[in-house]
Scaffold this motif. Structure first.
Motif, short mmCIF file in Angstrom:
data_model
loop_
_atom_site.label_atom_id
_atom_site.label_comp_id
_atom_site.label_asym_id
_atom_site.label_seq_id
_atom_site.Cartn_x
_atom_site.Cartn_y
_atom_site.Cartn_z
N ALA A 1 -13.02 4.57 -7.74
CA ALA A 1 -11.83 5.10 -8.42
C ALA A 1 -10.56 4.46 -7.86
O ALA A 1 -9.64 4.13 -8.61
N GLN A 2 -10.52 4.29 -6.54
CA GLN A 2 -9.33 3.69 -5.93
C GLN A 2 -9.19 2.23 -6.35
O GLN A 2 -8.08 1.75 -6.60
N GLU B 1 -17.77 7.11 -4.74
CA GLU B 1 -17.06 7.43 -5.98
C GLU B 1 -15.56 7.19 -5.80
O GLU B 1 -14.89 6.65 -6.68
N GLN B 2 -15.03 7.58 -4.63
CA GLN B 2 -13.62 7.36 -4.32
C GLN B 2 -13.29 5.87 -4.27
O GLN B 2 -12.26 5.44 -4.79
N THR C 1 -4.67 -4.97 -18.13
CA THR C 1 -5.61 -4.16 -17.34
C THR C 1 -5.17 -2.70 -17.18
O THR C 1 -5.99 -1.81 -17.10
N TYR C 2 -3.88 -2.47 -17.11
CA TYR C 2 -3.37 -1.13 -16.81
C TYR C 2 -3.21 -0.31 -18.09
O TYR C 2 -2.28 -0.52 -18.86
N LYS D 1 3.07 1.88 -6.07
CA LYS D 1 2.04 1.90 -7.10
C LYS D 1 1.66 0.46 -7.46
O LYS D 1 0.51 0.15 -7.72
N VAL E 1 -3.55 -2.08 -10.23
CA VAL E 1 -3.10 -2.63 -11.51
C VAL E 1 -3.85 -3.90 -11.91
O VAL E 1 -4.29 -4.03 -13.06
N ARG F 1 -7.88 1.92 -9.82
CA ARG F 1 -6.48 2.32 -9.94
C ARG F 1 -5.52 1.15 -9.70
O ARG F 1 -4.37 1.19 -10.11
N ILE G 1 4.89 0.52 -15.69
CA ILE G 1 3.91 1.00 -14.71
C ILE G 1 4.45 2.19 -13.92
O ILE G 1 3.74 3.16 -13.66
N HIS H 1 0.80 -1.23 0.00
CA HIS H 1 0.00 0.00 0.00
C HIS H 1 0.83 1.27 0.00
O HIS H 1 0.30 2.36 0.14
N ASP I 1 -5.11 10.86 -12.98
CA ASP I 1 -5.54 9.89 -11.97
C ASP I 1 -6.98 10.18 -11.58
O ASP I 1 -7.26 11.18 -10.93
N ARG I 2 -7.88 9.27 -11.98
CA ARG I 2 -9.30 9.51 -11.71
C ARG I 2 -9.58 9.59 -10.22
O ARG I 2 -10.51 10.28 -9.79
N SER I 3 -8.78 8.89 -9.40
CA SER I 3 -9.07 8.89 -7.97
C SER I 3 -8.69 10.24 -7.33
O SER I 3 -9.02 10.50 -6.18
N SER I 4 -7.99 11.10 -8.07
CA SER I 4 -7.70 12.44 -7.55
C SER I 4 -8.89 13.37 -7.75
O SER I 4 -8.94 14.45 -7.17
N MET I 5 -9.82 12.95 -8.60
CA MET I 5 -10.94 13.83 -8.93
C MET I 5 -12.07 13.66 -7.92
O MET I 5 -12.41 12.54 -7.56
N ASN I 6 -12.62 14.78 -7.49
CA ASN I 6 -13.71 14.78 -6.50
C ASN I 6 -13.31 14.07 -5.21
O ASN I 6 -14.16 13.55 -4.51
N LYS I 7 -12.02 14.01 -4.92
CA LYS I 7 -11.58 13.32 -3.69
C LYS I 7 -11.89 14.17 -2.47
O LYS I 7 -12.49 13.70 -1.53
N VAL J 1 -6.85 -4.87 -11.45
CA VAL J 1 -8.31 -4.75 -11.53
C VAL J 1 -8.75 -4.49 -12.97
O VAL J 1 -8.30 -3.53 -13.59
N HIS J 2 -9.61 -5.36 -13.50
CA HIS J 2 -10.14 -5.17 -14.86
C HIS J 2 -11.26 -4.13 -14.85
O HIS J 2 -11.26 -3.21 -15.63
#
Lengths: 582, 171
Positions: free
Chosen positions: B71-72, B67-68, A183-184, A128, B77, B75, A149, A125, A307-313, B79-80
């Motif tokens: 998204a997490q 939503e997080q 996947t990536y 990346k 690697v 992110r 990656i 964790h 990075d989509r997880s940075s959006m609306n976080k 995960v399809h």
């Protein structure tokens, strides 16, 4: 038919195929086969650090200053656990890094063997991605995938854990072609309709601000160039996070300075009063937003990030655009020009900004008796900026003063630990930066407390004849801790005094460095000049005002409009809600 | 000072992942590291070649946190894809439980009668015990188990929820 090679040879060949020139590392039992393979080749240079944490920060410094990934090689157990801080640092600051860790032989995994640690478990964790390689036939492809990656999408650290028997066992290696990961697949190109919406919002805005971050630097030098173009054609002001300094030239009259907790008055007020914020490769960090419910209340927000997880976080945005920020800015510039948009009349907005600038928020009380730390940074900038130096920092007051008073014109020149805030980052990062830029002037702006966290690396610089300069703002305190204690805990300076300091000049000399002490304001310029004149590495022990505070400051949990500009506005104690915030 | 709690809503997620070592730890660890809830988690491989696993996660979160979470997860690697079945609309959720009940006389007869009502099958029987197999939504299983408590419940094993969208298309 290619002959089989040992896992260690495959690793070295794969690294070489990937263009790796430098590896920062420290040997140990579980990586001896790899070190033997390194001994027998000349393509990759190994830099022997004095502690594995320093190897990771050196790799970060190398990566951040060159744009190439940093590579680390450490042994199992303590080698890997010592690297964890730097791996986490690279994750938080999106630095491309590959960390090769040795592991006990596969048959011993899980047996509490000597120097065994669950490296993939520990780093799962804080990286990346990570791998444990059990088959030498998969080693080459995995190393190539790890680089892919680490360096694509939002960059970050990738850990490759290699058991000792896999380093010895043999297999075939063939350089793979372009990697198509199943996947990536980071999205590089923005949705065209979103770009068009962003451009229309920008064209209609009366009080726009570009809020840029480390993502612009990560997107490469071309992204910094296109940012300048985007700012030029739109005429909008630009502010940046700590990580993004240098992407936009500080000499530009559109530059507002850094925003956030120790940002400028004009940058924070502009964010507060803006009607449109275009966030470019920045992530609405708590150090930037201040109190969330008071953050930019009147602004529509566009957020370009990979990075989509940075959006609306933390902050809800009106228009999220998933893309490489450099590519998205190119598209925005193209659409802006194609639609024939002209610069909006922003004269009212600029008049307002001029008023805020007139506060001169970075001014500080002058002194003829003691050296003001801000003055020391300004003098350092004056003496060196024409040489386009690379500046690294540790973490604390000196870091913020450097961000405020050292002005950057180009990307990749400012290396600092932003997200994790790792004391001890600056010296190893300077070593890594100097390795990647042999002819550059590299200066670690440090504090006397932080510098001691990786002080052992003086030896590394000596060994490789790296002429790094360490400029210590020595106030005999963990200054930022002391400042918070002054502001929040009625000056109860609990454990924040730097007692029993070494004589830094003698310490420098013990490592064959040059040591210089600067005691008085009148000695500042000559001292800095002496540092620059010395051909080798130098420590400057610059004794500064002990109780100076870093302002402006938005206290934790306060809004952008509640900035403290000078000490006389400071109360002695804060309520529990404020105390509970970091 | 007191710590505030946010309004939360229950969601069922289907997460399609590469069936590789550590992938479950990656996902479970992400939930703990970022302070998300896991109410239920099931995982098994679902492809012919054993390369793909489907993880069903039931979690409670506020809308922005949901939503997080997605998204997490995306992110990571391996995960399809991640599908929020709750947000998607109609879907079927099922759980299987094995319920061991011991007793004699009236309790034994009542246990059998209730099992019949709940369409639980007897999968093991001795002169003093039964093991029932019951499937259904979580509420049904909760109710069945609480009824069994009154007639000699010994032990329960539950699979946790699996879920799939209604209609002809894959989610």
């Amino acid at each position: 038919m290619t002959a089989e090679k040992s896992g260690a040879d495959i690793l070295v060949e794969a690294l070489s195929d990937l263009g790796v020139e430098v590896v920062f590392g420290y040997p140990g039992g579980a990586v001896l086969p790899i070190y033997d393979a390194i001994f027998k080749q000349t393509r990759i240079k190994h830099i022997l650090v004095r502690h594995e944490q320093a190897a990771t920060h050196a790799a970060e410094g190398y990566a951040r200053s060159t744009g190439k990934p940093g590579v680390v090689l450490v042994t199992s157990g303590p080698g890997a656990t010592n690297a964890v801080t730097g791996i986490t640092d690279a994750l938080m600051d999106s630095i491309p890094m590959i960390v090769i860790t040795g592991q006990v032989p596969t048959a011993l995994i899980g047996s509490d063997a000597f120097q065994e640690a669950d490296t993939v478990g520990i780093t799962r964790h804080c990286s990346k991605h990570n791998y444990l390689i059990k088959d030498p036939a998969k080693l080459g492809d995995t190393v190539h995938e790890a680089f892919h990656i680490a360096t694509s999408g939002r960059p970050g650290p990738v850990v490759v854990d290699i058991p000792k028997d896999v380093q010895v066992a043999t297999a075939k290696y063939k350089k793979p072609g372009a990697i198509q990961h199943k996947t990536y697949r980071p999205q590089i190109k923005a949705d065209q309709s979103l770009i068009e919406s962003a451009v229309e919002m920008l064209a209609a805005a009366e009080r726009p601000v570009f809020y840029t971050g480390g993502g612009v630097i990560n997107a490469g030098p071309a992204a910094s160039q296109i940012l300048r173009e985007l700012a030029r054609i739109t005429g909008a002001p630009v502010t940046s996070t700590l990580m993004g300094l240098g992407a936009f030239p500080a000499s530009s009259d559109q530059w507002l300075g850094m925003l956030g907790m120790h940002g400028t008055y004009e940058a924070n007020l502009a964010m507060n009063k803006a009607d449109l914020i275009i966030a470019l490769g920045s992530r609405f960090d708590d150090r930037v937003t201040g109190r969330l419910d008071a953050f930019a209340p009147n602004a529509r927000k566009v957020h370009v990030d990979i990075d989509r997880s940075s959006m609306n976080k933390t902050v809800h945005v009106d228009l999220p655009i998933l893309a490489d920020v450099g590519r998205a800015m190119e598209d925005m510039v193209r659409v802006w020009k194609a639609r024939g948009h002209q610069k909006n009349d922003l004269s009212g907005w600029w008049a307002q900004i001029t008023e805020w600038r007139a506060k001169k928020c970075l001014e500080y009380p002058a002194s003829t008796k003691e050296i003001m730390p801000q003055e020391a940074i300004r003098k350092l900038w004056e003496a060196t900026h024409k040489r386009n130096p690379i500046i690294t920092t540790e973490v604390g007051q000196h870091q913020m003063w450097a961000a405020q008073h050292f002005h950057f014109e180009h990307p990749n020149k400012w290396l600092t630990s932003g997200g994790l805030g790792t004391m001890g980052y600056g010296l190893p990062a300077a070593i890594g930066a100097q390795m990647g830029n042999p002819n550059a002037l590299v200066i670690d702006i440090a504090g006397e407390a932080s510098i001691q966290m990786n002080i052992q690396e003086l030896g590394t610089a000596t060994q490789y004849r790296l002429p790094v300069k360490i400029f210590i703002l020595n106030n005999e305190y963990m200054g930022m801790v002391r400042q918070w204690q002054e502001l929040t805990y009625s000056s109860r300076y609990s454990e924040s005094y730097s007692d029993a300091l070494p004589d830094f000049v003698k310490l420098a000399e013990a490592y064959n460095w040059t040591g210089i002490r600067i005691d008085k304001p009148g000695e500042l310029e000559a001292g800095i000049q002496a540092m620059l004149d010395a051909p080798g590495p130098v420590i400057v022990d610059c004794r500064v005002a002990k109780l100076a505070n870093c302002f402006p400051m938005i206290p934790s949990g306060a809004a952008h409009t509640e900035m403290i500009l000078q000490s006389d506005q400071v109360s002695g104690e804060m309520d529990d809600e404020a105390k509970a915030l970091v | 000072m007191h710590i505030k709690q946010e309004q939360q809503e229950r969601h069922t997620l289907a997460v399609i992942v590469d069936n590789e070592a550590g992938v479950l730890a990656r996902i479970a660890g992400l939930f703990t590291a970022r302070g998300y809830n896991i109410e239920s988690l099931t995982v098994t491989d679902i492809s012919e070649d054993d390369l793909i696993s489907r993880i069903t996660i039931v979690t409670s979160a506020s809308a922005p946190m949901m939503e997080q979470i997605i998204a997490q997860l995306e992110r990571l690697v391996p995960v399809h894809k991640v599908v929020d079945l709750t947000a998607l609309g109609p879907h079927v959720e099922r759980e299987l439980a094995l319920v061991k009940v011991a007793g004699a006389g009236d309790h034994r007869i009542e246990a059998l009668r209730l099992a019949d009502v709940y369409r639980a099958r007897v999968v093991d029987a001795t002169t003093t015990s039964f093991v029932f197999e019951v499937t259904g939504g979580s509420d049904k299983i909760d109710t069945f188990v609480s009824l069994m408590r009154e007639v000699g419940l010994v032990e329960v094993a539950r699979t946790g929820i699996v879920a799939i969208s209604r209609g002809k298309d894959a989610a």
